[in-house]
Design a protein around this motif. Structure first.
Motif, mmCIF file in Angstrom:
data_model
loop_
_atom_site.group_PDB
_atom_site.id
_atom_site.type_symbol
_atom_site.label_atom_id
_atom_site.label_comp_id
_atom_site.label_asym_id
_atom_site.label_seq_id
_atom_site.Cartn_x
_atom_site.Cartn_y
_atom_site.Cartn_z
ATOM 1 N N THR A 35 0.817 -1.222 -0.038
ATOM 2 C CA THR A 35 -0.175 -0.023 0.016
ATOM 3 C C THR A 35 0.582 1.430 0.054
ATOM 4 O O THR A 35 1.709 1.297 0.887
ATOM 5 C CB THR A 35 -0.942 0.141 1.181
ATOM 6 N N GLY A 36 0.566 2.169 -1.064
ATOM 7 C CA GLY A 36 1.364 3.281 -1.038
ATOM 8 C C GLY A 36 2.640 3.336 -1.387
ATOM 9 O O GLY A 36 3.651 4.257 -1.499
ATOM 10 N N PHE A 37 3.136 2.044 -2.212
ATOM 11 C CA PHE A 37 4.650 1.765 -2.418
ATOM 12 C C PHE A 37 4.906 2.880 -3.632
ATOM 13 O O PHE A 37 4.019 2.969 -4.670
ATOM 14 C CB PHE A 37 4.823 0.473 -2.659
ATOM 15 N N LYS A 38 5.910 3.515 -3.711
ATOM 16 C CA LYS A 38 6.284 4.206 -4.969
ATOM 17 C C LYS A 38 7.682 3.719 -5.525
ATOM 18 O O LYS A 38 8.574 3.313 -5.003
ATOM 19 C CB LYS A 38 6.739 5.658 -4.663
ATOM 20 N N LYS A 39 7.445 3.321 -6.822
ATOM 21 C CA LYS A 39 8.535 2.535 -7.448
ATOM 22 C C LYS A 39 9.737 3.389 -7.646
ATOM 23 O O LYS A 39 9.968 4.371 -7.571
ATOM 24 C CB LYS A 39 8.209 1.998 -8.844
ATOM 25 N N ASN A 40 11.013 2.584 -7.766
ATOM 26 C CA ASN A 40 12.352 3.220 -7.860
ATOM 27 C C ASN A 40 12.729 3.201 -9.370
ATOM 28 O O ASN A 40 12.224 2.277 -10.035
ATOM 29 C CB ASN A 40 13.263 2.336 -7.025
ATOM 30 N N ARG A 41 13.395 4.236 -9.973
ATOM 31 C CA ARG A 41 14.041 4.227 -11.304
ATOM 32 C C ARG A 41 15.533 4.394 -11.016
ATOM 33 O O ARG A 41 15.909 5.295 -10.374
ATOM 34 C CB ARG A 41 13.459 5.457 -12.189
ATOM 35 N N PHE A 94 -6.295 22.076 0.142
ATOM 36 C CA PHE A 94 -5.898 23.443 0.206
ATOM 37 C C PHE A 94 -4.539 23.544 -0.184
ATOM 38 O O PHE A 94 -3.448 22.638 0.120
ATOM 39 C CB PHE A 94 -6.295 24.100 1.359
ATOM 40 N N ASP A 95 -4.149 24.800 -0.718
ATOM 41 C CA ASP A 95 -2.635 25.175 -0.930
ATOM 42 C C ASP A 95 -1.692 23.823 -1.762
ATOM 43 O O ASP A 95 -0.529 23.521 -1.428
ATOM 44 C CB ASP A 95 -1.825 25.227 0.480
ATOM 45 N N GLY A 96 -2.610 23.350 -2.559
ATOM 46 C CA GLY A 96 -1.910 22.457 -3.619
ATOM 47 C C GLY A 96 -2.024 20.955 -2.918
ATOM 48 O O GLY A 96 -1.308 20.121 -3.561
ATOM 49 N N MET A 97 -2.586 20.696 -1.871
ATOM 50 C CA MET A 97 -2.511 19.441 -1.068
ATOM 51 C C MET A 97 -3.829 18.564 -2.128
ATOM 52 O O MET A 97 -4.738 19.134 -2.473
ATOM 53 C CB MET A 97 -2.824 19.329 0.314
ATOM 54 N N GLY A 98 -3.551 17.215 -1.690
ATOM 55 C CA GLY A 98 -4.519 16.473 -2.377
ATOM 56 C C GLY A 98 -5.690 16.136 -1.325
ATOM 57 O O GLY A 98 -5.771 16.887 -0.405
ATOM 58 N N LYS A 99 -6.602 15.622 -1.821
ATOM 59 C CA LYS A 99 -7.740 15.285 -1.122
ATOM 60 C C LYS A 99 -7.551 13.945 -0.364
ATOM 61 O O LYS A 99 -7.171 12.856 -0.696
ATOM 62 C CB LYS A 99 -9.079 15.189 -2.034
ATOM 63 N N THR A 100 -8.339 13.809 0.740
ATOM 64 C CA THR A 100 -8.379 12.618 1.683
ATOM 65 C C THR A 100 -9.621 11.753 1.033
ATOM 66 O O THR A 100 -10.831 12.322 1.043
ATOM 67 C CB THR A 100 -8.397 12.756 2.991
ATOM 68 N N ILE A 101 -9.640 10.564 0.727
ATOM 69 C CA ILE A 101 -10.776 9.865 0.276
ATOM 70 C C ILE A 101 -10.795 8.597 1.235
ATOM 71 O O ILE A 101 -9.996 7.715 1.502
ATOM 72 C CB ILE A 101 -10.366 9.030 -1.140
ATOM 73 N N HIS A 102 -11.897 8.904 1.900
ATOM 74 C CA HIS A 102 -12.265 7.756 3.206
ATOM 75 C C HIS A 102 -12.777 6.286 2.523
ATOM 76 O O HIS A 102 -13.445 6.100 1.485
ATOM 77 C CB HIS A 102 -13.496 8.471 3.951
ATOM 78 N N LYS A 103 -12.252 5.391 3.163
ATOM 79 C CA LYS A 103 -12.570 4.010 3.189
ATOM 80 C C LYS A 103 -12.010 3.615 1.589
ATOM 81 O O LYS A 103 -12.468 2.596 0.937
ATOM 82 C CB LYS A 103 -14.165 3.719 2.980
ATOM 83 N N PHE A 104 -10.979 4.266 1.272
ATOM 84 C CA PHE A 104 -10.102 3.571 0.124
ATOM 85 C C PHE A 104 -8.605 3.534 0.630
ATOM 86 O O PHE A 104 -8.318 4.256 1.492
ATOM 87 C CB PHE A 104 -10.074 4.943 -0.790
ATOM 88 N N LEU A 105 -7.772 3.002 -0.243
ATOM 89 C CA LEU A 105 -6.482 2.768 -0.167
ATOM 90 C C LEU A 105 -5.777 2.983 -1.389
ATOM 91 O O LEU A 105 -6.311 2.721 -2.597
ATOM 92 C CB LEU A 105 -5.990 1.441 0.357
ATOM 93 N N GLU A 106 -4.574 3.835 -1.392
ATOM 94 C CA GLU A 106 -3.574 3.818 -2.549
ATOM 95 C C GLU A 106 -2.824 2.760 -2.764
ATOM 96 O O GLU A 106 -1.932 2.340 -1.875
ATOM 97 C CB GLU A 106 -2.915 5.091 -2.467
ATOM 98 N N MET A 107 -2.819 2.235 -3.897
ATOM 99 C CA MET A 107 -2.206 0.825 -4.227
ATOM 100 C C MET A 107 -0.816 1.252 -4.617
ATOM 101 O O MET A 107 -0.573 2.621 -4.832
ATOM 102 C CB MET A 107 -2.754 0.087 -4.952
ATOM 103 N N SER A 108 0.258 0.295 -4.859
ATOM 104 C CA SER A 108 1.453 0.733 -5.299
ATOM 105 C C SER A 108 1.343 1.269 -7.045
ATOM 106 O O SER A 108 0.438 1.064 -7.429
ATOM 107 C CB SER A 108 2.111 -0.714 -5.406
ATOM 108 N N ASN A 109 2.374 1.813 -7.337
ATOM 109 C CA ASN A 109 2.430 2.605 -8.640
ATOM 110 C C ASN A 109 3.074 1.581 -9.525
ATOM 111 O O ASN A 109 3.361 2.040 -10.611
ATOM 112 C CB ASN A 109 2.763 4.100 -8.687
ATOM 113 N N VAL A 110 3.641 0.609 -9.068
ATOM 114 C CA VAL A 110 4.398 -0.444 -9.985
ATOM 115 C C VAL A 110 3.525 -1.069 -10.928
ATOM 116 O O VAL A 110 2.578 -1.510 -10.890
ATOM 117 C CB VAL A 110 4.905 -1.670 -9.016
ATOM 118 N N SER A 111 4.008 -0.791 -12.463
ATOM 119 C CA SER A 111 3.228 -1.694 -13.597
ATOM 120 C C SER A 111 4.162 -2.929 -13.809
ATOM 121 O O SER A 111 5.390 -2.864 -14.117
ATOM 122 C CB SER A 111 3.361 -0.647 -14.692
#
Length: 264
Positions: free
Chosen positions: A32-38, A210-227
């Motif tokens: 959850t929330g992992f960001k890939k390396n390059r 606000f101030d360039g921040m993203g929104k919080t989405i309740h009852k959701f999770l962000e998955m890895s961005n690895v393809s």
């Protein structure tokens, strides 16, 4: 000794590191929330036999020089902080960030960690904590007797819930997100956490939306961005590059063998 042996060896070493990075990306495809390396490569120093622009005659100069490189090395491993897919969970303590920003948690040594992993839990004190028990900051504590299914978190981070015996929801806290001028400069420390570094700059906090921040989405999770498909293609390219460098070593060895067998 032929310099091509060492040049090709540097290529093999670089591709070994490349495969290690690809393997780490693939192993975290469900994190959850992992960001890939390059990986970014750079060429090594050059041996110059003739400098471009050297006078050839009184009226002419050499248009191009003579240089030979000495291989490659890893210049950087960069985290790509692109948005991962959002997955519905129906769990009241799960949160995802759509857009820029990180959650902040308080670590055991009193410092802060930052994460995109919103799989929080509610502990015995009614506090939001992550899987390792680190508290979400600013501190968010639900009141005694709260109704779990009534917990709601808006896209701007306002947390409301109902208390047993009352039908009116009450606001119990306000979430904050944090962003960085250079998020790729954050130091990954494991446990889905990052720490501030000199390269990332200081954390900039604000309400979600606000101030360039993203929104919080309740009852959701962000998955890895690895393809997986892209990583498999990268793995094939790295494997072939490794093989080609090994062929260069074999060819250099064969040429040395021919030279060694020369007779008068």
């Amino acid at each position: 000794m032929m310099r091509s042996l060492w040049t090709a060896a540097s290529g093999m070493t670089g591709q070994q590191f490349n495969i290690d990075t690809i393997a780490n990306n693939l192993s975290n495809v469900n994190t959850t929330g992992f960001k890939k390396n390059r990986i970014d490569f750079e060429d090594l120093l050059y041996q110059t036999s003739r400098i471009a622009g050297t006078p050839a005659t009184e009226l002419t100069t050499v248009p191009v020089g003579v240089q030979v490189g000495h291989g490659t090395r890893v210049a950087a491993t960069q985290k790509l902080h692109t948005q991962g897919a959002l997955q519905a969970t129906d769990n009241v303590s799960d949160l995802a960030i759509q857009g820029e920003g990180f959650f902040r948690v308080l670590l055991i040594d009193g410092t802060y960690g930052y994460t995109r992993d919103g799989s929080f839990k509610i502990d015995s004190q009614g506090q939001f904590v992550n899987s390792n028990g680190y508290r979400l900051m600013p501190d968010l504590t639900l009141p005694e007797g709260f109704v779990r299914d009534s917990v709601s978190i808006s896209q701007d981070g306002r947390v409301t819930t109902k208390v047993a015996g009352s039908d009116d929801p009450i606001e119990v806290g306000q979430l904050e997100l944090y962003r960085f001028v250079n998020p790729a400069g954050l130091q990954a420390v494991g446990e889905n956490l990052y720490k501030v570094s000199n390269a990332s700059g200081d954390a900039i906090g604000s309400r979600p939306g606000f101030d360039g921040m993203g929104k919080t989405i309740h009852k959701f999770l962000e998955m890895s961005n690895v393809s997986v498909v892209k990583e498999m293609v990268n793995m094939i390219v790295a494997q072939r590059a490794y093989e080609l460098n090994s062929k260069a070593i074999q060819t250099s060895d064969s040429m040395l063998g021919i030279a060694n067998n020369l007779k008068r």
